[in-house]
Design a protein around this motif. Sequence first.
Motif, short mmCIF file in Angstrom:
data_model
loop_
_atom_site.label_atom_id
_atom_site.label_comp_id
_atom_site.label_asym_id
_atom_site.label_seq_id
_atom_site.Cartn_x
_atom_site.Cartn_y
_atom_site.Cartn_z
N MET A 1 0.82 -1.20 0.00
CA MET A 1 0.00 0.00 0.00
C MET A 1 0.86 1.26 0.00
O MET A 1 0.52 2.23 -0.64
CB MET A 1 -0.93 -0.04 1.21
CG MET A 1 -1.90 1.10 1.24
SD MET A 1 -3.10 0.96 -0.07
CE MET A 1 -4.49 1.69 0.63
N LEU A 2 1.99 1.25 0.74
CA LEU A 2 2.87 2.42 0.76
C LEU A 2 3.38 2.75 -0.63
O LEU A 2 3.51 3.92 -0.99
CB LEU A 2 4.05 2.19 1.71
CG LEU A 2 3.75 2.33 3.19
CD1 LEU A 2 4.94 1.85 4.01
CD2 LEU A 2 3.39 3.75 3.56
N LYS A 3 3.66 1.72 -1.41
CA LYS A 3 4.16 1.94 -2.77
C LYS A 3 3.10 2.61 -3.63
O LYS A 3 3.42 3.50 -4.42
CB LYS A 3 4.62 0.62 -3.38
CG LYS A 3 5.83 0.02 -2.67
CD LYS A 3 6.43 -1.16 -3.39
CE LYS A 3 5.60 -2.40 -3.29
NZ LYS A 3 6.28 -3.60 -3.82
N LYS A 4 1.85 2.21 -3.46
CA LYS A 4 0.76 2.83 -4.23
C LYS A 4 0.58 4.29 -3.83
O LYS A 4 0.37 5.16 -4.68
CB LYS A 4 -0.55 2.06 -4.02
CG LYS A 4 -0.58 0.73 -4.70
CD LYS A 4 -1.89 0.03 -4.47
CE LYS A 4 -1.89 -1.34 -5.09
NZ LYS A 4 -3.13 -2.07 -4.84
N VAL A 55 9.06 12.91 -9.85
CA VAL A 55 9.95 11.88 -10.41
C VAL A 55 10.49 11.00 -9.29
O VAL A 55 10.56 9.77 -9.44
CB VAL A 55 11.10 12.54 -11.21
CG1 VAL A 55 12.17 11.53 -11.59
CG2 VAL A 55 10.55 13.22 -12.45
N ALA A 56 10.84 11.60 -8.17
CA ALA A 56 11.33 10.83 -7.03
C ALA A 56 10.26 9.84 -6.55
O ALA A 56 10.55 8.68 -6.25
CB ALA A 56 11.75 11.75 -5.89
N GLY A 57 9.03 10.30 -6.47
CA GLY A 57 7.93 9.42 -6.05
C GLY A 57 7.72 8.25 -6.99
O GLY A 57 7.48 7.12 -6.57
N LEU A 58 7.84 8.52 -8.29
CA LEU A 58 7.69 7.45 -9.27
C LEU A 58 8.84 6.45 -9.15
O LEU A 58 8.65 5.26 -9.30
CB LEU A 58 7.62 8.03 -10.68
CG LEU A 58 6.46 9.00 -10.95
CD1 LEU A 58 6.57 9.59 -12.34
CD2 LEU A 58 5.12 8.33 -10.75
N ALA A 59 10.04 6.96 -8.86
CA ALA A 59 11.21 6.09 -8.75
C ALA A 59 11.16 5.21 -7.51
O ALA A 59 11.51 4.03 -7.56
CB ALA A 59 12.48 6.93 -8.74
N VAL A 60 10.73 5.76 -6.38
CA VAL A 60 10.74 4.99 -5.13
C VAL A 60 9.54 4.07 -4.98
O VAL A 60 9.52 3.23 -4.09
CB VAL A 60 10.85 5.90 -3.88
CG1 VAL A 60 12.08 6.76 -3.95
CG2 VAL A 60 9.59 6.72 -3.68
N ALA A 61 8.55 4.22 -5.84
CA ALA A 61 7.33 3.42 -5.72
C ALA A 61 7.57 1.92 -5.93
O ALA A 61 6.66 1.13 -5.77
CB ALA A 61 6.27 3.93 -6.70
N SER A 63 9.77 0.29 -4.06
CA SER A 63 10.27 -0.22 -2.79
C SER A 63 9.42 0.30 -1.64
O SER A 63 9.19 1.51 -1.52
CB SER A 63 11.72 0.23 -2.60
OG SER A 63 12.11 0.13 -1.25
N THR A 64 8.98 -0.59 -0.77
CA THR A 64 8.18 -0.19 0.39
C THR A 64 9.00 0.70 1.32
O THR A 64 8.52 1.73 1.79
CB THR A 64 7.67 -1.43 1.16
OG1 THR A 64 6.88 -2.21 0.27
CG2 THR A 64 6.84 -1.03 2.35
#
Length: 135
Positions: A1-4, A55-61, A63-64
Amino acid sequence: MLKKVALIVGCICFISGLLGFVPGFSGYNNDGQQLLLGIFATTTGYNIVSIVFGVAGLAVALSTKWSKIYLIAVGAVSGLAALIGFSDPTLFGLANVNTADNWANLAFAIIILGAAFGIHPDYSISFPKKKSKKE
């Protein structure tokens, strides 16, 4: 869920940053202040920061762990921007903000930080358990 959630926050940041550069979504009021959607004060720097956050949010999505760190960081920055913006509409000379920006940043921070700290890595949302009364 955190990734979403990180993905959604990243998309919101990215899209709002891009829209700040698109005529029709961004224009100027009578005082010469640039407004996004005719409501939110914006600047080129503010738009670039939003795009970078996106962009950072899209990249880290993917990994939880990194999604949680991202959500905490973006929530903290948004909350800090709101608190500073209420007293200094130039954010110490970094960007121009208005009351609508401040309230939006504050709401964004509360929602994001609530998600970051309220959603467990096992994809469940934590709520206090009610004690059942046995009759």
